[in-house]
Design a protein around this motif. Structure first.
Motif, PDB file in Angstrom:
ATOM      1  N   ALA A 242      -5.997  -4.736   2.546  1.00 19.06           N
ATOM      2  CA  ALA A 242      -5.062  -4.073   1.377  1.00 19.06           C
ATOM      3  C   ALA A 242      -4.434  -2.815   1.677  1.00 19.06           C
ATOM      4  O   ALA A 242      -3.267  -2.675   1.332  1.00 19.06           O
ATOM      5  CB  ALA A 242      -6.298  -3.947   0.086  1.00 19.06           C
ATOM      6  N   GLU A 243      -5.298  -1.777   2.462  1.00 22.50           N
ATOM      7  CA  GLU A 243      -4.462  -0.636   2.636  1.00 22.50           C
ATOM      8  C   GLU A 243      -3.311  -0.722   3.840  1.00 22.50           C
ATOM      9  O   GLU A 243      -2.429  -0.094   3.692  1.00 22.50           O
ATOM     10  CB  GLU A 243      -5.644   0.465   3.429  1.00 22.50           C
ATOM     11  N   SER A 246      -0.576  -2.041   1.780  1.00 19.35           N
ATOM     12  CA  SER A 246       0.189  -0.942   0.967  1.00 19.35           C
ATOM     13  C   SER A 246       0.927   0.119   1.910  1.00 19.35           C
ATOM     14  O   SER A 246       1.907   0.725   1.557  1.00 19.35           O
ATOM     15  CB  SER A 246      -1.202  -0.190   0.468  1.00 19.35           C
ATOM     16  N   TYR A 247       0.224   0.484   3.267  1.00 26.70           N
ATOM     17  CA  TYR A 247       1.057   1.456   4.044  1.00 26.70           C
ATOM     18  C   TYR A 247       2.203   1.186   4.333  1.00 26.70           C
ATOM     19  O   TYR A 247       3.173   1.688   4.460  1.00 26.70           O
ATOM     20  CB  TYR A 247      -0.066   1.755   5.187  1.00 26.70           C
ATOM     21  N   SER A 249       4.295  -1.251   3.215  1.00 27.34           N
ATOM     22  CA  SER A 249       5.161  -1.394   1.900  1.00 27.34           C
ATOM     23  C   SER A 249       5.811  -0.425   1.673  1.00 27.34           C
ATOM     24  O   SER A 249       7.078  -0.538   1.133  1.00 27.34           O
ATOM     25  CB  SER A 249       4.443  -2.009   0.783  1.00 27.34           C
ATOM     26  N   THR A 250       5.444   0.906   1.917  1.00 35.21           N
ATOM     27  CA  THR A 250       6.269   2.038   1.536  1.00 35.21           C
ATOM     28  C   THR A 250       6.439   2.901   2.888  1.00 35.21           C
ATOM     29  O   THR A 250       6.769   3.951   3.005  1.00 35.21           O
ATOM     30  CB  THR A 250       5.235   3.010   0.788  1.00 35.21           C
ATOM     31  N   CYS A 320       4.675  -7.440   1.828  1.00 38.76           N
ATOM     32  CA  CYS A 320       3.647  -6.621   1.784  1.00 38.76           C
ATOM     33  C   CYS A 320       3.577  -6.054   0.214  1.00 38.76           C
ATOM     34  O   CYS A 320       2.091  -5.761  -0.056  1.00 38.76           O
ATOM     35  CB  CYS A 320       4.155  -5.432   2.475  1.00 38.76           C
ATOM     36  N   ARG A 321       4.534  -5.644  -0.396  1.00 42.55           N
ATOM     37  CA  ARG A 321       4.234  -5.207  -1.809  1.00 42.55           C
ATOM     38  C   ARG A 321       3.399  -6.329  -2.527  1.00 42.55           C
ATOM     39  O   ARG A 321       2.629  -5.864  -3.511  1.00 42.55           O
ATOM     40  CB  ARG A 321       5.676  -5.029  -2.494  1.00 42.55           C
ATOM     41  N   GLU A 323       1.352  -8.649  -1.417  1.00 42.39           N
ATOM     42  CA  GLU A 323      -0.051  -8.622  -1.006  1.00 42.39           C
ATOM     43  C   GLU A 323      -0.912  -7.444  -1.408  1.00 42.39           C
ATOM     44  O   GLU A 323      -1.935  -7.553  -1.789  1.00 42.39           O
ATOM     45  CB  GLU A 323      -0.062  -8.815   0.652  1.00 42.39           C
ATOM     46  N   THR A 324      -0.177  -6.195  -1.486  1.00 43.62           N
ATOM     47  CA  THR A 324      -0.655  -4.995  -2.000  1.00 43.62           C
ATOM     48  C   THR A 324      -1.497  -5.237  -3.218  1.00 43.62           C
ATOM     49  O   THR A 324      -2.304  -5.056  -3.595  1.00 43.62           O
ATOM     50  CB  THR A 324      -0.038  -3.847  -1.722  1.00 43.62           C
ATOM     51  N   TYR A 325      -0.588  -5.647  -4.227  1.00 42.88           N
ATOM     52  CA  TYR A 325      -0.989  -5.930  -5.553  1.00 42.88           C
ATOM     53  C   TYR A 325      -1.954  -7.188  -5.759  1.00 42.88           C
ATOM     54  O   TYR A 325      -3.132  -7.148  -6.196  1.00 42.88           O
ATOM     55  CB  TYR A 325       0.104  -6.683  -6.380  1.00 42.88           C
ATOM     56  N   PHE A 328      -5.585  -5.776  -3.986  1.00 48.87           N
ATOM     57  CA  PHE A 328      -6.116  -4.927  -5.013  1.00 48.87           C
ATOM     58  C   PHE A 328      -6.702  -5.476  -6.192  1.00 48.87           C
ATOM     59  O   PHE A 328      -7.429  -4.971  -6.987  1.00 48.87           O
ATOM     60  CB  PHE A 328      -5.424  -3.647  -5.153  1.00 48.87           C
TER      61      PHE A 328
END
Length: 330
Positions: A242-243, A246-247, A249-250, A320-321, A323-325, A328
């Motif tokens: 997840a991290e 998130s990493y 995606s930004t 990635c965005r 999957e981040t959602y 988490f």
């Protein structure tokens, strides 16, 4: 552990067991190795032919359809480094190609690719395994040994790459975000988060062994860097993935993914962030003209992300965005 997390974990462990089985198939690897030596030795009339296996099968990342990467070292030439394809390389390519083509009982010749590092692609008939044969560049083989060691230092890294290989295939981006890129991205992410040392730290005090590049490393422990192993369980692996999403995606892709230093580097500042021994090779243009700049672990003048187009990157960021959602909120 909820049902979705259990499903994620058991699926990942099954993929890991499958990859381990492929990696531990010593009889198959020995057969391919011995038959390749038998094919090549009469042509070169030399006892100095060494066959080195590397790639996803040896890294315990492979799926059933994974190729076997092979580095053939002829006459102890593994320490030779050249910026161009030499006459010797062209001659060896012709001799190896003809030897494989003439031995149709063992090999089915598929193709050969040119460039600075020619690769001959064949199918081993007995096993039906595709073999990608490299005979000019031992840097990739040396890097492979470094990755194996990094996976030993922080085993969750390998599990993350195994998951991401399946994820890339599911989202039909496997042909762009291939295993070697995912390996670099996972290693870099764990370095930035303080779970792995930089390649520079692992190579401190070691002299170059192939041109200006260093393929060896010091076998240190995580505790030498005041780092801890991430527990190998469902919750921690899930959290790190997840991290990871998130990493990236930004992530600011105007910077370089730089595992050698273990930190983000502006493209314009890369050359003078590198050791003096290789600054003449690390020109800004190599990393300036592509949407993604991803430096190789040991060949510091090689942008592994050069083939990624802007549309590929945009799609990757969007996934990635998402999957981040999703991660988490499991």
């Amino acid at each position: 552990m909820d049902r979705e997390t259990r499903r994620f974990w058991f699926s990942l462990l099954n993929k890991e067991r499958r990859a381990n089985k492929l990696q531990n198939n010593g009889k198959l690897h020995q057969k391919i190795t011995s038959e390749l030596v038998a094919t090549l030795r009469p042509e070169f009339r030399s006892e100095l032919i060494q066959i080195n296996l590397f790639g996803s099968r040896i890294l315990c990342l492979a799926g059933p359809d994974s190729d076997l990467d092979i580095y053939v070292d002829i006459d102890n030439s593994s320490t030779i480094y050249s910026l161009t394809v030499t006459d010797k390389v062209l001659h060896e390519e012709e001799v190896i190609t003809k030897a494989l083509q003439n031995n149709r009982s063992m090999w089915a010749f598929l193709k050969k690719s040119g460039g600075k590092c020619p690769v001959i692609v064949v199918r081993h008939k007995n096993s039906n395994v595709q073999c990608d044969i490299n005979f000019t560049n031992s840097l990739t083989y040396g890097q492979n040994k470094l990755v194996i060691y990094i996976f030993e230092l922080q085993p969750v890294a390998r599990l993350m790459v195994i998951y991401l290989r399946g994820w890339a295939e599911k989202h039909q981006i496997k042909s762009v975000f291939r295993s070697h890129l995912l390996v670099l991205m996972v290693i870099f992410f764990l370095q930035v988060r303080g779970y792995l040392p930089s390649v520079f730290q692992l190579q401190r005090g070691i002299n170059p062994d192939i041109g200006p590049w260093i393929t060896t490393f010091c076998k240190l422990k995580l505790s030498d860097f005041k780092m801890m192993k991430i527990p190998l369980n469902a919750d921690q692996t899930h959290k790190k993935l997840a991290e990871f999403f998130s990493y990236y995606s930004t992530f600011n892709f105007s910077r370089i993914i730089c595992p050698y230093l273990g930190r983000e580097v502006w493209r314009s500042k890369l050359k003078y962030s590198m050791p003096q021994r290789c600054r003449q090779f690390v020109g800004q243009k190599i990393f300036a003209n592509s949407p993604v700049a991803m430096q190789d672990l040991v060949h510091l003048a090689f942008n592994k992300g050069a083939s990624i187009q802007q549309s590929d990157l945009d799609g990757f960021l969007q996934k990635c965005r998402s999957e981040t959602y999703g991660f988490f909120n499991l």
